[in-house]
Enzyme design. Structure first.
Site, PDB file in Angstrom:
ATOM      1  N   HIS A 149       0.825  -1.213   0.000  1.00 18.97           N
ATOM      2  CA  HIS A 149       0.000   0.000   0.000  1.00 18.97           C
ATOM      3  C   HIS A 149       0.854   1.255   0.000  1.00 18.97           C
ATOM      4  O   HIS A 149       0.380   2.334   0.339  1.00 18.97           O
ATOM      5  CB  HIS A 149      -0.955   0.008   1.195  1.00 18.97           C
ATOM      6  CG  HIS A 149      -1.652  -1.297   1.402  1.00 18.97           C
ATOM      7  ND1 HIS A 149      -1.203  -2.253   2.280  1.00 18.97           N
ATOM      8  CD2 HIS A 149      -2.726  -1.828   0.782  1.00 18.97           C
ATOM      9  CE1 HIS A 149      -1.978  -3.323   2.216  1.00 18.97           C
ATOM     10  NE2 HIS A 149      -2.908  -3.102   1.310  1.00 18.97           N
TER      11      HIS A 149
HETATM   12  S1  FES Z   1       1.703  -0.536   3.360  1.00 17.92           S
HETATM   13 FE1  FES Z   1       0.160  -1.972   3.761  1.00 17.92          FE
HETATM   14  S2  FES Z   1       1.251  -3.704   4.428  1.00 17.92           S
HETATM   15 FE2  FES Z   1       2.789  -2.219   4.096  1.00 17.92          FE
END
Ligand code: FES
Length: 141
Positions: free
Chosen positions: A98
């Site tokens: 993410h």
């Molecule tokens: S940014 Fe979501 S698991 Fe690392």
């Protein structure tokens, strides 16, 4: 960087160059918790509550698991503009899941999904070249 396993988790041991250490001064203002004050002792043992988050400035020892949902961040040590990273990137880690980014002390950048810095496990130096993970002068983690 070397990765060892401790309790089924990857532990990174990164020897930082003087340039890498100097980059931490630049990221101080951009990381969410520059002095590792959040959740003291859970994410950073007291002897690593400092800018470089380590007992010896040269060595970062951190669990290579993102504090968001547990993915494994990738190393992005080359500074400068590149895909998925800001143009002023000074080196660190990118979580591909993410997009959380961490500097070379495992400090999470502001406004990212990961809520905290990478965990520094309890550890101690048995000699200049031997590190014991999961235990320190206070006992087992
Ligand atoms: S940014 Fe979501 S698991 Fe690392």
């Amino acid at each position: 960087m070397r990765t060892v396993e401790w309790r089924g988790k990857p532990v990174w041991i990164l020897r930082r160059t003087p340039e890498m250490l100097a980059s931490l001064k630049k990221t101080d203002a951009e990381v969410a918790d520059p002095n590792s004050k959040r959740n003291p002792d859970e994410f950073t043992p007291e002897y690593c509550v400092n800018e470089h988050r380590s007992r010896k400035p040269e060595y970062l020892i951190a669990i290579g698991i993102c504090t968001h949902l547990g993915c494994s961040p990738s190393t992005k040590f080359v500074p400068g503009p590149q895909p998925s990273l800001p143009d002023n990137w000074t080196g660190g880690f990118l979580c591909p899941c993410h997009g959380s980014t961490f500097d070379l002390a495992g400090r999470v950048f502001k406004n990212k999904p990961a809520p905290d810095n990478l965990v520094v496990p309890r550890h101690m130096y048995l000699s200049d070249t031997k590190i014991l993970i999961g235990k320190d002068e206070k006992g087992e983690a």
